[in-house]
Design a protein around this motif. Structure first.
Motif, PDB file in Angstrom:
ATOM      1  N   GLU A   1     105.170  59.648  15.417  1.00 49.89           N
ATOM      2  CA  GLU A   1     104.431  61.094  16.229  1.00 49.89           C
ATOM      3  C   GLU A   1     103.084  60.796  16.968  1.00 49.89           C
ATOM      4  N   VAL A   2     103.083  60.904  16.165  1.00 56.37           N
ATOM      5  CA  VAL A   2     100.924  60.936  16.488  1.00 56.37           C
ATOM      6  C   VAL A   2     100.476  59.934  16.964  1.00 56.37           C
ATOM      7  N   ALA A   3     101.011  58.703  16.769  1.00 51.42           N
ATOM      8  CA  ALA A   3     100.501  57.633  17.434  1.00 51.42           C
ATOM      9  C   ALA A   3     100.356  57.621  18.703  1.00 51.42           C
ATOM     10  N   LYS A   4     102.088  58.633  19.467  1.00 49.80           N
ATOM     11  CA  LYS A   4     102.468  58.478  20.769  1.00 49.80           C
ATOM     12  C   LYS A   4     101.537  59.907  21.241  1.00 49.80           C
ATOM     13  N   ASN A   5     101.139  60.951  20.719  1.00 51.27           N
ATOM     14  CA  ASN A   5     100.937  61.892  21.171  1.00 51.27           C
ATOM     15  C   ASN A   5     100.089  62.974  20.644  1.00 51.27           C
ATOM     16  N   ASN A   6      99.095  62.557  19.825  1.00 50.13           N
ATOM     17  CA  ASN A   6      97.589  63.613  19.501  1.00 50.13           C
ATOM     18  C   ASN A   6      96.803  63.383  19.894  1.00 50.13           C
ATOM     19  N   PRO A   7      96.487  64.041  20.521  1.00 44.29           N
ATOM     20  CA  PRO A   7      94.723  64.021  21.575  1.00 44.29           C
ATOM     21  C   PRO A   7      94.119  62.695  20.887  1.00 44.29           C
ATOM     22  N   ALA A   8      93.796  63.202  19.716  1.00 44.22           N
ATOM     23  CA  ALA A   8      92.437  62.656  18.870  1.00 44.22           C
ATOM     24  C   ALA A   8      92.891  60.746  18.996  1.00 44.22           C
ATOM     25  N   VAL A   9      94.418  60.786  18.961  1.00 43.78           N
ATOM     26  CA  VAL A   9      94.554  59.792  19.008  1.00 43.78           C
ATOM     27  C   VAL A   9      94.631  58.703  20.124  1.00 43.78           C
ATOM     28  N   GLU A  10      94.741  59.142  20.726  1.00 43.60           N
ATOM     29  CA  GLU A  10      94.842  59.564  22.438  1.00 43.60           C
ATOM     30  C   GLU A  10      93.193  58.707  23.601  1.00 43.60           C
ATOM     31  N   ALA A  11      92.605  59.686  22.540  1.00 45.44           N
ATOM     32  CA  ALA A  11      90.980  59.973  23.220  1.00 45.44           C
ATOM     33  C   ALA A  11      90.404  58.370  22.814  1.00 45.44           C
ATOM     34  N   ARG A  12      90.762  58.119  21.593  1.00 44.73           N
ATOM     35  CA  ARG A  12      90.517  57.602  20.364  1.00 44.73           C
ATOM     36  C   ARG A  12      90.919  55.979  20.970  1.00 44.73           C
ATOM     37  N   LYS A  13      92.024  55.612  21.451  1.00 44.74           N
ATOM     38  CA  LYS A  13      92.291  54.498  22.385  1.00 44.74           C
ATOM     39  C   LYS A  13      91.654  54.356  23.819  1.00 44.74           C
ATOM     40  N   GLU A  14      91.802  55.383  24.284  1.00 46.82           N
ATOM     41  CA  GLU A  14      91.002  55.806  25.770  1.00 46.82           C
ATOM     42  C   GLU A  14      89.450  54.611  25.688  1.00 46.82           C
ATOM     43  N   GLU A  15      88.897  55.041  24.581  1.00 50.26           N
ATOM     44  CA  GLU A  15      87.465  54.812  23.880  1.00 50.26           C
ATOM     45  C   GLU A  15      87.658  53.400  23.763  1.00 50.26           C
ATOM     46  N   ILE A  16      88.787  53.005  23.344  1.00 43.57           N
ATOM     47  CA  ILE A  16      88.276  51.460  22.613  1.00 43.57           C
ATOM     48  C   ILE A  16      88.780  50.746  24.049  1.00 43.57           C
ATOM     49  N   LYS A  17      89.233  51.307  24.918  1.00 42.66           N
ATOM     50  CA  LYS A  17      90.391  50.338  26.380  1.00 42.66           C
ATOM     51  C   LYS A  17      88.440  49.803  26.530  1.00 42.66           C
ATOM     52  N   GLU A  18      87.595  51.232  26.862  1.00 42.63           N
ATOM     53  CA  GLU A  18      86.329  50.416  27.325  1.00 42.63           C
ATOM     54  C   GLU A  18      85.347  49.611  26.865  1.00 42.63           C
ATOM     55  N   LEU A  19      85.499  48.573  25.753  1.00 46.68           N
ATOM     56  CA  LEU A  19      85.232  48.100  24.487  1.00 46.68           C
ATOM     57  C   LEU A  19      85.360  46.429  25.410  1.00 46.68           C
ATOM     58  N   PRO A  20      84.462  45.981  24.617  1.00 41.66           N
ATOM     59  CA  PRO A  20      84.854  44.622  25.027  1.00 41.66           C
ATOM     60  C   PRO A  20      86.021  43.951  24.260  1.00 41.66           C
ATOM     61  N   ARG A  21      86.149  42.894  24.614  1.00 46.34           N
ATOM     62  CA  ARG A  21      88.301  42.543  23.782  1.00 46.34           C
ATOM     63  C   ARG A  21      87.977  41.519  22.206  1.00 46.34           C
ATOM     64  N   GLY A  22      86.106  41.429  22.506  1.00 44.52           N
ATOM     65  CA  GLY A  22      86.492  41.295  20.365  1.00 44.52           C
ATOM     66  C   GLY A  22      86.016  41.896  20.165  1.00 44.52           C
ATOM     67  N   LYS A  23      86.064  43.823  20.708  1.00 40.44           N
ATOM     68  CA  LYS A  23      85.421  44.453  19.900  1.00 40.44           C
ATOM     69  C   LYS A  23      86.876  45.628  19.715  1.00 40.44           C
ATOM     70  N   GLN A  24      87.462  45.366  20.701  1.00 44.78           N
ATOM     71  CA  GLN A  24      88.955  46.312  20.327  1.00 44.78           C
ATOM     72  C   GLN A  24      89.709  45.758  19.628  1.00 44.78           C
ATOM     73  N   PHE A  25      90.667  44.108  18.900  1.00 44.06           N
ATOM     74  CA  PHE A  25      90.710  44.095  18.056  1.00 44.06           C
ATOM     75  C   PHE A  25      90.710  44.459  16.691  1.00 44.06           C
ATOM     76  N   PHE A  26      88.969  44.915  16.511  1.00 48.33           N
ATOM     77  CA  PHE A  26      88.363  45.721  15.566  1.00 48.33           C
ATOM     78  C   PHE A  26      89.143  46.677  15.337  1.00 48.33           C
ATOM     79  N   GLU A  27      88.805  47.560  16.595  1.00 46.75           N
ATOM     80  CA  GLU A  27      88.593  48.849  16.394  1.00 46.75           C
ATOM     81  C   GLU A  27      90.340  49.667  16.555  1.00 46.75           C
ATOM     82  N   ASN A  28      90.699  48.516  17.191  1.00 44.89           N
ATOM     83  CA  ASN A  28      92.878  49.077  17.058  1.00 44.89           C
ATOM     84  C   ASN A  28      92.598  48.638  15.568  1.00 44.89           C
ATOM     85  N   LYS A  29      92.690  47.884  14.873  1.00 43.17           N
ATOM     86  CA  LYS A  29      92.834  48.224  12.321  1.00 43.17           C
ATOM     87  C   LYS A  29      92.631  48.998  12.776  1.00 43.17           C
TER      88      LYS A  29
END
Length: 268
Positions: A142-170
């Motif tokens: 539920e938190v992974a889908k609907n939490n504002p802080a998690v959603e904001a972090r996902k948006e930040e990760i999308k803006e990163l280069p692909r190489g960094k996205q992998f580590f930030e998703n971890k």
């Protein structure tokens, strides 16, 4: 032979006068419980052999004999429960012992004002417990889908280069776990503050682990409440409402009682 006095609880003498104490076995399962009248208050006690139930002997049994401890703790609990069903009761902790009736009487007399205040606060009221449990897996989803802080972090990760996205998703898993813990605390506080509107007093206790509860879900909140008897039904309806609204998301709300008022008695 020295005798000790085992104290189970205190009750108003006036209530004992209108309803005599029923026959009950004492701590050693040989003697009987009996009341000691001390003015407006009466102590419910039994006598014990001092050589068999000294502080040293009891400590030794507690440390070495779990079966004995469970049996005696159950006896104490059941006895106090029976008292609380019939009388306004100030319950005493397991193994509250006095060296003589005289020492017990002096202690009660010295606490006259505090006891009167405590009986006044307990009369016509009941202690209830509310435990909140949560399915961690469902909460994390539920938190992974609907939490504002998690959603904001996902948006930040999308803006990163692909190489960094992998580590930030971890690292995102850690954010989800932290937000899930914060959600547990938020729900518990929300429920507690809501319930305070229906009770005289409420306090928060330490959560129990799964070894104690025997449940697969984690306990996330543990509260006790002193409630006027006429408001208990309404109080329990609030718990049922939470269960209906949040049960499908993995939350459980469990009310139990009435219990002897251990948490709202000022005498021990």
């Amino acid at each position: 032979m020295e005798q000790l006095i085992y104290l189970y609880g205190l009750i108003p003498t006036s209530e004992l006068s209108s309803e005599p104490l029923p026959p009950m076995k004492g701590f050693d399962q040989e003697g009987e419980l009996y009341p000691i009248q001390i003015g407006q208050h009466s102590a419910v006690v039994c006598k014990l052999d001092g050589s068999e139930y000294s502080e040293e002997k009891i400590k030794e049994r507690v440390d070495q004999d779990m079966e004995w401890l469970q049996e005696k703790a159950f006896h104490h609990h059941e006895t106090v429960m029976q008292l609380a069903k019939s009388y306004t009761t100030i319950p005493l902790k397991f193994c509250t012992l006095y060296k003589s009736e005289e020492s017990l009487i002096k202690t009660i007399e010295d606490q006259e004002i505090k006891l009167a205040e405590t009986f006044s606060s307990l009369k016509g009221n009941e202690e209830w417990n509310v435990k909140v449990y949560c399915d961690d897996q469902l909460l994390h989803e539920e938190v992974a889908k609907n939490n504002p802080a998690v959603e904001a972090r996902k948006e930040e990760i999308k803006e990163l280069p692909r190489g960094k996205q992998f580590f930030e998703n971890k690292k995102l898993d850690k954010v989800i776990a932290e937000e899930a813990e914060a959600e547990k605390e938020r729900v518990g506080e929300e429920v507690h503050n809501h319930l305070l509107g229906y009770v005289l007093q409420g306090t928060v206790k330490r959560n129990w682990n799964k070894d104690v509860t025997g449940k697969k879900e984690n306990m996330t909140w543990n509260g006790v409440y002193l409630i006027p008897k006429e408001k208990v039904e309404t109080f329990l309806e609030q718990i049922q409402d939470y269960e209906k609204k949040m049960g499908e998301k993995g939350w459980q709300f469990v009310a139990s009682g009435p219990w002897p008022a251990y948490h709202f008695s000022q005498f021990s």
